[in-house]
Design a protein around this motif. Structure first.
Motif, PDB file in Angstrom:
ATOM      1  N   VAL A   1       0.874  -1.161  -0.058  1.00 24.65           N
ATOM      2  CA  VAL A   1      -0.026   0.124   0.057  1.00 24.65           C
ATOM      3  C   VAL A   1       0.933   1.350  -0.094  1.00 24.65           C
ATOM      4  O   VAL A   1       0.599   2.304  -0.691  1.00 24.65           O
ATOM      5  N   VAL A   2       1.795   1.186   1.022  1.00 25.29           N
ATOM      6  CA  VAL A   2       2.819   2.634   1.040  1.00 25.29           C
ATOM      7  C   VAL A   2       3.793   2.593  -0.198  1.00 25.29           C
ATOM      8  O   VAL A   2       4.283   3.613  -0.251  1.00 25.29           O
ATOM      9  N   SER A   3       4.011   1.432  -1.009  1.00 26.13           N
ATOM     10  CA  SER A   3       5.036   1.620  -1.996  1.00 26.13           C
ATOM     11  C   SER A   3       4.695   2.549  -2.976  1.00 26.13           C
ATOM     12  O   SER A   3       3.468   2.743  -3.249  1.00 26.13           O
ATOM     13  N   PRO A   4       5.807   3.513  -3.297  1.00 28.73           N
ATOM     14  CA  PRO A   4       5.495   4.448  -4.470  1.00 28.73           C
ATOM     15  C   PRO A   4       5.256   3.729  -5.639  1.00 28.73           C
ATOM     16  O   PRO A   4       4.820   4.470  -6.867  1.00 28.73           O
ATOM     17  N   GLU A   5       5.493   2.641  -5.941  1.00 30.63           N
ATOM     18  CA  GLU A   5       5.276   1.931  -7.280  1.00 30.63           C
ATOM     19  C   GLU A   5       3.905   1.301  -7.412  1.00 30.63           C
ATOM     20  O   GLU A   5       3.606   0.721  -8.430  1.00 30.63           O
ATOM     21  N   THR A   6       3.080   1.427  -6.283  1.00 31.70           N
ATOM     22  CA  THR A   6       1.629   1.005  -6.473  1.00 31.70           C
ATOM     23  C   THR A   6       0.918   2.207  -6.922  1.00 31.70           C
ATOM     24  O   THR A   6       0.734   3.443  -6.174  1.00 31.70           O
ATOM     25  N   ASP A   7       0.452   2.354  -7.840  1.00 28.02           N
ATOM     26  CA  ASP A   7      -0.330   3.159  -8.525  1.00 28.02           C
ATOM     27  C   ASP A   7      -1.877   3.011  -7.799  1.00 28.02           C
ATOM     28  O   ASP A   7      -2.747   2.149  -7.767  1.00 28.02           O
ATOM     29  N   ALA A   8      -2.302   4.136  -7.209  1.00 33.95           N
ATOM     30  CA  ALA A   8      -3.529   4.363  -6.488  1.00 33.95           C
ATOM     31  C   ALA A   8      -4.867   4.210  -7.284  1.00 33.95           C
ATOM     32  O   ALA A   8      -5.741   3.634  -7.264  1.00 33.95           O
ATOM     33  N   LYS A   9      -4.909   4.861  -8.560  1.00 37.00           N
ATOM     34  CA  LYS A   9      -5.913   4.807  -9.513  1.00 37.00           C
ATOM     35  C   LYS A   9      -5.946   3.303 -10.105  1.00 37.00           C
ATOM     36  O   LYS A   9      -7.184   2.979 -10.420  1.00 37.00           O
ATOM     37  N   LEU A  10      -4.866   2.609 -10.088  1.00 35.09           N
ATOM     38  CA  LEU A  10      -5.001   1.237 -10.577  1.00 35.09           C
ATOM     39  C   LEU A  10      -5.666   0.283  -9.512  1.00 35.09           C
ATOM     40  O   LEU A  10      -6.298  -0.495  -9.663  1.00 35.09           O
ATOM     41  N   ALA A  11      -5.044   0.577  -8.152  1.00 31.35           N
ATOM     42  CA  ALA A  11      -5.153  -0.422  -7.075  1.00 31.35           C
ATOM     43  C   ALA A  11      -6.558  -0.222  -6.693  1.00 31.35           C
ATOM     44  O   ALA A  11      -6.985  -1.309  -6.012  1.00 31.35           O
ATOM     45  N   LYS A  12      -7.169   0.942  -6.617  1.00 32.55           N
ATOM     46  CA  LYS A  12      -8.470   1.132  -6.306  1.00 32.55           C
ATOM     47  C   LYS A  12      -9.455   0.250  -6.709  1.00 32.55           C
ATOM     48  O   LYS A  12     -10.815   0.019  -6.185  1.00 32.55           O
ATOM     49  N   ARG A  13      -9.283  -0.320  -8.034  1.00 29.25           N
ATOM     50  CA  ARG A  13     -10.175  -1.177  -8.703  1.00 29.25           C
ATOM     51  C   ARG A  13     -10.071  -2.501  -8.129  1.00 29.25           C
ATOM     52  O   ARG A  13     -11.456  -3.025  -8.041  1.00 29.25           O
ATOM     53  N   TYR A  14      -9.209  -3.132  -7.447  1.00 26.37           N
ATOM     54  CA  TYR A  14      -9.162  -4.227  -6.693  1.00 26.37           C
ATOM     55  C   TYR A  14      -8.972  -4.069  -5.236  1.00 26.37           C
ATOM     56  O   TYR A  14      -9.855  -4.781  -4.547  1.00 26.37           O
ATOM     57  N   MET A  15      -8.654  -3.224  -4.785  1.00 25.87           N
ATOM     58  CA  MET A  15      -8.956  -2.622  -3.137  1.00 25.87           C
ATOM     59  C   MET A  15     -10.094  -1.692  -3.108  1.00 25.87           C
ATOM     60  O   MET A  15      -9.872  -0.529  -2.640  1.00 25.87           O
ATOM     61  N   ASP A  16     -11.021  -2.469  -3.330  1.00 26.72           N
ATOM     62  CA  ASP A  16     -12.484  -1.510  -3.360  1.00 26.72           C
ATOM     63  C   ASP A  16     -13.288  -1.333  -2.131  1.00 26.72           C
ATOM     64  O   ASP A  16     -12.433  -1.657  -1.035  1.00 26.72           O
ATOM     65  N   HIS A  17     -14.338  -0.946  -2.145  1.00 25.16           N
ATOM     66  CA  HIS A  17     -15.077  -0.868  -1.009  1.00 25.16           C
ATOM     67  C   HIS A  17     -15.429  -2.223  -0.314  1.00 25.16           C
ATOM     68  O   HIS A  17     -15.415  -2.170   0.980  1.00 25.16           O
ATOM     69  N   SER A  18     -15.526  -3.183  -1.058  1.00 25.64           N
ATOM     70  CA  SER A  18     -15.748  -4.508  -0.547  1.00 25.64           C
ATOM     71  C   SER A  18     -14.416  -4.950   0.185  1.00 25.64           C
ATOM     72  O   SER A  18     -14.595  -5.596   1.289  1.00 25.64           O
ATOM     73  N   PHE A  19     -13.338  -4.503  -0.429  1.00 27.54           N
ATOM     74  CA  PHE A  19     -12.022  -5.007   0.174  1.00 27.54           C
ATOM     75  C   PHE A  19     -12.122  -4.498   1.570  1.00 27.54           C
ATOM     76  O   PHE A  19     -11.620  -4.850   2.573  1.00 27.54           O
ATOM     77  N   VAL A  20     -12.277  -3.072   1.613  1.00 32.07           N
ATOM     78  CA  VAL A  20     -12.175  -2.165   2.748  1.00 32.07           C
ATOM     79  C   VAL A  20     -13.190  -2.592   3.902  1.00 32.07           C
ATOM     80  O   VAL A  20     -12.800  -2.752   4.944  1.00 32.07           O
ATOM     81  N   LEU A  21     -14.374  -2.898   3.289  1.00 38.98           N
ATOM     82  CA  LEU A  21     -15.423  -3.542   4.463  1.00 38.98           C
ATOM     83  C   LEU A  21     -14.742  -4.676   5.121  1.00 38.98           C
ATOM     84  O   LEU A  21     -14.816  -4.779   6.431  1.00 38.98           O
ATOM     85  N   LYS A  22     -14.173  -5.594   4.415  1.00 37.26           N
ATOM     86  CA  LYS A  22     -13.593  -7.027   4.902  1.00 37.26           C
ATOM     87  C   LYS A  22     -12.508  -6.629   5.824  1.00 37.26           C
ATOM     88  O   LYS A  22     -12.419  -7.370   7.064  1.00 37.26           O
ATOM     89  N   LEU A  23     -11.609  -5.444   5.606  1.00 39.22           N
ATOM     90  CA  LEU A  23     -10.735  -5.169   6.583  1.00 39.22           C
ATOM     91  C   LEU A  23     -11.199  -4.486   7.970  1.00 39.22           C
ATOM     92  O   LEU A  23     -10.709  -4.792   8.844  1.00 39.22           O
ATOM     93  N   LEU A  24     -12.228  -3.698   7.817  1.00 39.51           N
ATOM     94  CA  LEU A  24     -13.166  -3.438   8.791  1.00 39.51           C
ATOM     95  C   LEU A  24     -13.595  -4.512   9.681  1.00 39.51           C
ATOM     96  O   LEU A  24     -13.700  -4.470  11.083  1.00 39.51           O
ATOM     97  N   ASP A  25     -13.992  -5.259   8.929  1.00 44.54           N
ATOM     98  CA  ASP A  25     -14.529  -6.678   9.869  1.00 44.54           C
ATOM     99  C   ASP A  25     -13.512  -7.259  10.798  1.00 44.54           C
ATOM    100  O   ASP A  25     -13.811  -7.755  11.765  1.00 44.54           O
ATOM    101  N   LEU A  26     -12.408  -7.373  10.264  1.00 44.75           N
ATOM    102  CA  LEU A  26     -11.213  -7.779  11.043  1.00 44.75           C
ATOM    103  C   LEU A  26     -10.741  -7.108  12.226  1.00 44.75           C
ATOM    104  O   LEU A  26     -10.110  -7.605  13.115  1.00 44.75           O
ATOM    105  N   PHE A  27     -11.439  -5.776  12.409  1.00 45.70           N
ATOM    106  CA  PHE A  27     -10.976  -5.042  13.675  1.00 45.70           C
ATOM    107  C   PHE A  27     -11.550  -5.789  15.033  1.00 45.70           C
ATOM    108  O   PHE A  27     -11.344  -5.579  15.848  1.00 45.70           O
ATOM    109  N   ASP A  28     -12.601  -6.688  14.547  1.00 46.56           N
ATOM    110  CA  ASP A  28     -13.029  -7.491  15.898  1.00 46.56           C
ATOM    111  C   ASP A  28     -12.239  -8.504  16.274  1.00 46.56           C
ATOM    112  O   ASP A  28     -12.748  -9.360  16.952  1.00 46.56           O
TER     113      ASP A  28
END
Length: 520
Positions: free
Chosen positions: A190-217
């Motif tokens: 995520v923090v790598s300068p070689e990771t393009d945010a515009k490209l990565a957002k297609r796969y690290m999308d809202h569903s991906f973020v929601l599953k990360l938030l579920d792991l906070f439990d």
């Protein structure tokens, strides 16, 4: 002719085809003869439950048969093949092992661990942009290893008691040494300068973020710490996800406050929000103010608030420092959820109140000073010495003391009875001593006002004492009449509430001793 005949006969399946029914799905990863590798039953069930997510469905990769062999290192292949090897290693790490059994698949687990460590080093040193396939495979590998459902029975029982059992040892996931590397890999990606945010957002999308938030439990605090850092980095890098992340965290808070009051990651989520609030632009959006009123302030209500109060207090104070006009809203919110019988929680509230008041301007202070110091007066007279002490310590803060002195004509009459009762009768000597110091502050600043309050207090005390004596005398007359009537009639006598109230009212009016009116 014979070759043509033999060519038409069906060929016997090769060993590799027998052992690799999913060979196409492995994208060329190396599998050469050996033992069988499979998912744990819990991992398989959790992956089956995410069929709606294409990444998670692909993450259910299982090797029905075949051998899990290590791939060559990045240093052992030419630069032109490193990108391809990166994909193969990611695909290889999509296989999930059962860490509940420490004796199972030891060799394969070690190979996967080394492969993950190689991927971490590669991402840290890569100098070319990750292409779309690499981003997709990274998201798929993370989903396969991290996104899972926590065991519900044990989870619920533990959460029910966890806030009362402060000495209980924290839960440790047996798979953590393996999960930690996956988290580190995701963080560096995520923090790598070689990771393009515009490209990565297609796969690290809202569903991906929601599953990360579920792991906070998660019960494991180490996992929550990694999640906290990763989500914060995602929030910083993927600007398009920011409103969604804030809304998703809001929803977690709403469910926690109004439904379950059970969640392990509230403190970590508040810590992320503290940094986010600190970066809010001025003037504050209405959305942010609603978040304060509807989510942050009600977070004071749950019984387990002590587990995240430090982070919550920081978020609240950040809002007041951003917009001083919110001080009145925050203070009245604290008063609304002020604990009644929980002394330790009350100490925390007074501490938070001090931080808020330190950022409060005079105009906002005057708007809420009456209800505020009625509550502080109750705290001063608390039989729990820590509550009383913490309230008296407010006068040690220069800013708060100046606000009080400027508005002493309103405040001192409210709290004066509490100060006098502490001076004359509080059981704790330290509280008595601190109270005398506070009284001296008012005496030095405005001796005339202090004397007026003292005179009014003494008059009120005298009236209260006289009224109490009249009540006791009235009840004694009622008891005497009731006992004499009972002795004469040998029957029980019921004194009507209405009749006795008339008698008490008559007695307090300094009339002659009333004749008790007895009703049966």
């Amino acid at each position: 002719m014979m070759k043509q005949i033999f060519g038409k006969l069906p060929r016997k399946p090769s060993k590799s085809s027998q052992h690799e029914p999913n060979g196409d799905a492995l994208n060329g990863s190396r599998l050469n003869g050996g033992t069988v590798n499979s998912h744990s039953s819990s991992s398989a069930n959790s992956n089956q439950g995410k069929k709606t997510d294409p990444l998670a469905s692909q993450a259910g990769l299982m090797l029905v048969s075949g051998i899990y062999e290590a791939l060559p290192g990045f240093r052992d292949v030419p630069s032109t093949e490193k990108q391809s090897l990166f994909l193969k290693k990611l695909n290889m790490c999509c296989v999930v092992f059962d860490f509940g059994d420490p004796t199972k698949n030891l060799r394969e687990k070690d190979i996967k661990k080394q492969t993950l460590l190689e991927l971490v080093d590669y991402i840290s040193s890569v100098t070319s942009k990750f292409n779309e396939l690499a981003v997709q495979e990274m998201a798929r590998m993370v989903a396969a290893n991290l996104f899972r459902t926590f065991p519900s029975p044990n989870h619920d029982i533990k959460l029910l008691e966890m806030y009362d059992l402060e000495d209980e040892e924290p839960a440790m996931d047996p798979a953590w040494p393996h999960l930690q590397i996956v988290y580190e890999l995701l963080l560096r990606f995520v923090v790598s300068p070689e990771t393009d945010a515009k490209l990565a957002k297609r796969y690290m999308d809202h569903s991906f973020v929601l599953k990360l938030l579920d792991l906070f439990d998660s019960d494991d605090h180490r996992e929550r710490d990694y999640l906290k850092t990763i989500l914060h980095r995602i929030y910083g890098k993927f600007m398009v996800h920011r409103p969604f992340i804030r809304k998703a965290i809001n929803n977690i808070f709403y469910r926690f406050i109004f439904e379950t009051e059970k969640h392990n990651g509230i403190a970590e989520l508040l810590e992320i929000l503290g940094s986010i609030i600190n970066g809010f632009a001025l003037p504050l959006k209405e959305e942010h103010k609603l978040f304060l009123v509807r989510a942050l302030i009600p977070l004071h209500k749950p019984k387990c608030a002590s587990t995240y109060h430090q982070q919550l207090s920081y978020c609240i104070t950040q809002f007041v420092e951003k917009d001083y006009k919110l001080a009145d809203t925050v203070i009245r919110g604290l008063l609304k959820y002020w604990p009644v019988i929980n002394s330790s929680k009350e100490v925390m509230f007074v501490g938070e109140l001090e931080e808020v008041l330190e950022a409060t301007q005079a105009a906002e202070f005057q708007r809420c000073q009456v209800p505020l110091f009625r509550q502080i007066g109750r705290c001063l007279n608390s039989s729990h010495f820590q509550v009383a002490e913490r309230a008296l310590f407010l006068w040690n803060n220069d800013h708060i003391r100046n606000l009080i002195i400027q508005n002493r004509s309103v405040i001192l009459p409210i709290i004066f009875p509490a100060l006098e009762r502490n001076t004359n009768g509080h059981w704790n000597l330290a509280v008595q001593s601190f109270t005398l110091n506070v009284r001296k502050i008012f005496t030095d600043v405005d001796h005339v006002l202090f004397d007026e309050c003292l005179s009014r207090f003494q008059e009120d005390e005298l009236k209260e004492k006289e009224m109490q004596e009249r009540r006791e005398l009235t009840w004694k007359h009622l008891e005497d009449v009731a006992s004499s009537t009972t002795a004469a009639s040998n029957e029980a006598v019921l004194v009507s509430r209405f009749v006795s109230s008339i008698a008490i009212a008559t007695a307090t009016a300094t009339s002659p001793t009333p004749k008790a009116m007895v009703g049966s």
